[in-house]
Design a protein around this motif. Structure first.
Motif, PDB file in Angstrom:
ATOM      1  N   LYS A   1       0.795  -1.214  -0.155  1.00  0.00           N
ATOM      2  CA  LYS A   1      -0.162  -0.015   0.210  1.00  0.00           C
ATOM      3  C   LYS A   1       1.417   1.420  -0.053  1.00  0.00           C
ATOM      4  CE  LYS A   1      -3.708   2.042   2.560  1.00  0.00           C
ATOM      5  NZ  LYS A   1      -4.536   2.297   3.569  1.00  0.00           N
ATOM      6  N   GLU A   2       2.172   1.606   1.191  1.00  0.00           N
ATOM      7  CA  GLU A   2       2.698   2.651   1.103  1.00  0.00           C
ATOM      8  C   GLU A   2       3.616   2.785  -0.024  1.00  0.00           C
ATOM      9  OE1 GLU A   2       4.888   3.018   4.818  1.00  0.00           O
ATOM     10  OE2 GLU A   2       3.167   2.189   5.593  1.00  0.00           O
ATOM     11  N   TRP A   3       4.286   1.760  -0.652  1.00  0.00           N
ATOM     12  CA  TRP A   3       5.347   1.354  -1.723  1.00  0.00           C
ATOM     13  C   TRP A   3       4.053   2.272  -3.405  1.00  0.00           C
ATOM     14  CZ3 TRP A   3       4.594  -1.023  -6.833  1.00  0.00           C
ATOM     15  CH2 TRP A   3       5.987  -0.979  -7.839  1.00  0.00           C
ATOM     16  N   ARG A   4       2.644   1.480  -3.595  1.00  0.00           N
ATOM     17  CA  ARG A   4       2.144   1.914  -4.815  1.00  0.00           C
ATOM     18  C   ARG A   4       1.712   3.054  -4.386  1.00  0.00           C
ATOM     19  NH1 ARG A   4      -1.545  -1.883  -3.865  1.00  0.00           N
ATOM     20  NH2 ARG A   4      -3.091  -0.231  -2.582  1.00  0.00           N
ATOM     21  N   LYS A   5       2.021   4.280  -3.808  1.00  0.00           N
ATOM     22  CA  LYS A   5       1.420   6.024  -3.184  1.00  0.00           C
ATOM     23  C   LYS A   5       0.488   6.225  -3.941  1.00  0.00           C
ATOM     24  CE  LYS A   5       6.063   6.427  -2.406  1.00  0.00           C
ATOM     25  NZ  LYS A   5       7.436   7.682  -2.592  1.00  0.00           N
ATOM     26  N   GLY A   6      -0.760   5.781  -3.573  1.00  0.00           N
ATOM     27  CA  GLY A   6      -1.797   5.834  -4.493  1.00  0.00           C
ATOM     28  C   GLY A   6      -2.414   5.614  -5.773  1.00  0.00           C
ATOM     29  N   SER A   7      -1.282   5.000  -6.432  1.00  0.00           N
ATOM     30  CA  SER A   7      -1.207   4.909  -7.705  1.00  0.00           C
ATOM     31  C   SER A   7      -2.498   4.286  -8.038  1.00  0.00           C
ATOM     32  CB  SER A   7      -0.409   3.687  -8.509  1.00  0.00           C
ATOM     33  OG  SER A   7      -0.154   2.609  -7.689  1.00  0.00           O
ATOM     34  N   SER A   8      -2.931   3.690  -9.895  1.00  0.00           N
ATOM     35  CA  SER A   8      -4.188   2.786 -10.402  1.00  0.00           C
ATOM     36  C   SER A   8      -4.433   1.475  -9.455  1.00  0.00           C
ATOM     37  CB  SER A   8      -3.523   2.825 -11.820  1.00  0.00           C
ATOM     38  OG  SER A   8      -2.881   2.882 -11.875  1.00  0.00           O
ATOM     39  N   LEU A   9      -6.090   1.629  -9.280  1.00  0.00           N
ATOM     40  CA  LEU A   9      -6.535   0.181  -8.582  1.00  0.00           C
ATOM     41  C   LEU A   9      -6.567  -0.866  -9.439  1.00  0.00           C
ATOM     42  CD1 LEU A   9     -10.120   1.820  -7.679  1.00  0.00           C
ATOM     43  CD2 LEU A   9      -7.601   1.644  -6.073  1.00  0.00           C
ATOM     44  N   TRP A  10      -5.842  -1.795  -8.593  1.00  0.00           N
ATOM     45  CA  TRP A  10      -5.718  -2.922  -9.472  1.00  0.00           C
ATOM     46  C   TRP A  10      -6.813  -3.374 -10.373  1.00  0.00           C
ATOM     47  CZ3 TRP A  10      -3.293  -7.529  -5.330  1.00  0.00           C
ATOM     48  CH2 TRP A  10      -2.014  -6.653  -4.978  1.00  0.00           C
ATOM     49  N   GLN A  11      -6.868  -4.108 -11.835  1.00  0.00           N
ATOM     50  CA  GLN A  11      -7.701  -4.489 -12.843  1.00  0.00           C
ATOM     51  C   GLN A  11      -8.661  -6.136 -11.971  1.00  0.00           C
ATOM     52  OE1 GLN A  11      -5.448  -3.976 -16.474  1.00  0.00           O
ATOM     53  NE2 GLN A  11      -6.923  -4.445 -16.579  1.00  0.00           N
ATOM     54  N   LYS A  12      -9.957  -6.573 -12.067  1.00  0.00           N
ATOM     55  CA  LYS A  12     -10.250  -7.832 -11.397  1.00  0.00           C
ATOM     56  C   LYS A  12     -10.426  -8.227 -12.172  1.00  0.00           C
ATOM     57  CE  LYS A  12     -12.209  -5.692  -7.058  1.00  0.00           C
ATOM     58  NZ  LYS A  12     -13.526  -5.477  -6.656  1.00  0.00           N
ATOM     59  N   LEU A  13      -9.903  -9.872 -13.245  1.00  0.00           N
ATOM     60  CA  LEU A  13      -9.312 -10.336 -14.117  1.00  0.00           C
ATOM     61  C   LEU A  13     -10.186 -11.736 -13.799  1.00  0.00           C
ATOM     62  CD1 LEU A  13      -6.338  -9.319 -16.303  1.00  0.00           C
ATOM     63  CD2 LEU A  13      -9.244  -8.316 -16.368  1.00  0.00           C
ATOM     64  N   ILE A  14     -10.048 -12.765 -14.954  1.00  0.00           N
ATOM     65  CA  ILE A  14     -10.804 -13.931 -14.473  1.00  0.00           C
ATOM     66  C   ILE A  14      -8.596 -14.618 -14.980  1.00  0.00           C
ATOM     67  CG2 ILE A  14     -12.647 -14.074 -14.379  1.00  0.00           C
ATOM     68  CD1 ILE A  14     -12.330 -14.720 -17.346  1.00  0.00           C
ATOM     69  N   ILE A  15      -8.594 -16.417 -14.630  1.00  0.00           N
ATOM     70  CA  ILE A  15      -6.959 -16.521 -15.067  1.00  0.00           C
ATOM     71  C   ILE A  15      -7.235 -16.453 -17.565  1.00  0.00           C
ATOM     72  CG2 ILE A  15      -6.674 -18.928 -15.336  1.00  0.00           C
ATOM     73  CD1 ILE A  15      -6.648 -18.847 -12.679  1.00  0.00           C
TER      74      ILE A  15
END
Length: 459
Positions: free
Chosen positions: A204-218
């Motif tokens: 969370k700290e490393w990301r520094k508020g960058s874009s949210l993760w995508q939710k995909l399927i395998i």
């Protein structure tokens, strides 16, 4: 070895009766002890069922409160099944015919000391060596028990030794119990690391508020393919043909293992079998997922030395990534608590507890940028390495603690455990209080209890 002052040598039969009879009213309720009820650790309680004395006295080994019982048959003897009999109904009991019973000849012989003696490495090792009988039904001979040599302390010192053993071995067992919990604690730690990793909390700290993760399927990210069973008429072989076959039992701990036991020993395909299923081989860093069996849902990576191996039909491989993706990150996601819960729900709703390839393709996957995937993998591996270190330290500590019981018992029967006590209490180990005087007293009392031969003849 020089005996401590006041001690004397003797045999077990000099101080205790082996398998004496117990006399009691047949209508009394007694304790019944099958072999499975006998404990193996030093302080565990002896369990019993309640039965009428008349039903059990003839066909089973008799004992009473204050006796020491121990198994005489393999493997129960080697496992240390033994106990001090205490608090039986009406003070009497009977149990497996595979028990030996030791009953002190007098109250000055400590049953706790007798119990400690049969728990020593010397008694257990020599008893196992002297076993007789057929394989699988070998027993310690009664003659071995009766003639086993011991160094006997004076009565007062016996009590002191027993008290110190109680305290020290209770501490050892408490430490063993705490160490036994460590693997579970480490397992929960690893699970919490995975949960934090795949939820984004770890970075969370490393990301520094960058874009949210995508939710995909395998299926958006990679291809899912099954393994292959052996062709009909073909068998696995032990000699290295160059075509290893990965079985379900080898897919453990996030990798492929081969440690030589029946389930994990590496076996191979013949050249003809390999030619028929060669399109089902795996490559280094393919992700595997077991789809049937006891370890269903286990996931991990194919290591480099299994590149080109054939994969069991009881597992699927996830390969051929369609997007920039870390196979290690995917493996950690598949092993995470969140995804494992989904997998278990899929299994319960499916047929015969099998995870279908179609279901695997539909499993959800969080998709951060590749840079963050790499950072997550680095942090997880760092924390797992820390857990591995703790685990190895705990294992080494357990090995040392497990040896303490025998070390303490050996010190007790060499007199080292009570050397300070003897120095402070010379009057309690000398003269009439010595072990030699105690043995003479026991001998005289036993002689007096024998019937007079001339009287018996006249009768």
């Amino acid at each position: 070895m020089q005996l401590p002052h006041g001690w004397s040598t003797c045999t077990l039969s000099d101080i205790a009766a082996v398998n004496p009879k117990t006399v009691a009213d047949e209508s009394l309720i007694a304790g019944f002890v099958p072999m499975s009820y006998a404990p193996t650790s030093y302080h565990d309680e002896l369990l019993f069922d309640e039965k009428p004395w008349g039903e059990i006295k003839k066909s089973y080994t008799n004992f009473q409160d204050g006796d020491v019982i121990f198994a005489k048959v393999t493997p129960c003897f080697e496992n240390g099944k033994a106990a001090i009999v205490d608090d039986l109904p009406n003070g009497i009991g009977a149990g497996s015919s595979e028990f030996y019973v030791l009953r002190p000849h007098c109250s000055d012989i400590s049953q706790k000391l007798l119990f400690a003696l049969i728990k020593t490495h010397a008694f257990m090792q020599e008893g196992a060596t002297n076993m007789t009988g057929a394989v699988g039904l070998r027993r310690v001979p009664k003659s071995f028990v009766e003639t086993f040599p011991i160094a006997l302390p004076p009565a007062a010192e016996q009590k002191e030794i027993a008290d110190r053993l109680d305290k020290l071995l209770a501490q050892v067992e408490a430490t063993q119990a705490r160490l036994a919990h460590i693997p579970d604690i480490i397992k929960r730690f690893r699970q919490s690391v995975l949960a934090a990793a795949v939820s984004g909390k770890l970075t969370k700290e490393w990301r520094k508020g960058s874009s949210l993760w995508q939710k995909l399927i395998i299926d958006n990210l990679a291809q899912v393919k099954g393994g292959k069973r052996l062709p009909q008429g073909e068998e696995l072989v032990e000699n290295d043909t160059g075509f290893p076959y990965i079985r379900a039992g080898q897919l453990k701990q996030g990798t492929v293992i081969s440690n030589g036991d029946a389930r994990t020993k590496q076996l191979y395909l013949t050249a003809s079998a390999h030619a028929q299923i060669s399109r089902y081989i795996v490559e280094e860093n393919d992700v595997y997922l077991t789809i049937v069996g006891a370890s269903i849902g286990d996931a991990g990576l194919i290591p480099f030395h299994y590149h080109g191996a054939n994969l069991t039909e009881n597992a699927a491989k996830i390969t051929g990534f369609k997007k920039p993706f870390s196979s290690k990150f995917l493996a950690y996601w598949l092993r995470s608590p969140a995804l494992q819960e989904i997998i278990q729900l899929e299994i319960k709703s499916g047929a015969q507890g099998k995870l279908a390839l179609k279901r695997i393709k539909e499993l959800p996957v969080p998709y951060p940028k590749l840079e963050e995937q790499t950072e997550i993998v680095r942090r997880v591996e760092q924390l797992f390495a820390y857990a591995d270190t703790i685990e190895q330290q705990a294992k080494a500590a357990k090995e040392r603690v497990d040896k303490l019981t025998q070390a303490i018992l050996a010190k007790a029967f060499r007199g080292e455990l009570t050397a300070d006590w003897r120095a402070a209490n010379p009057e309690l180990i000398s003269g009439d209080n010595s072990a030699a005087a105690l043995l003479e007293k026991i001998k005289a009392e036993r002689q007096a209890m024998k019937p007079n031969k001339n009287t018996a003849a006249r009768k």
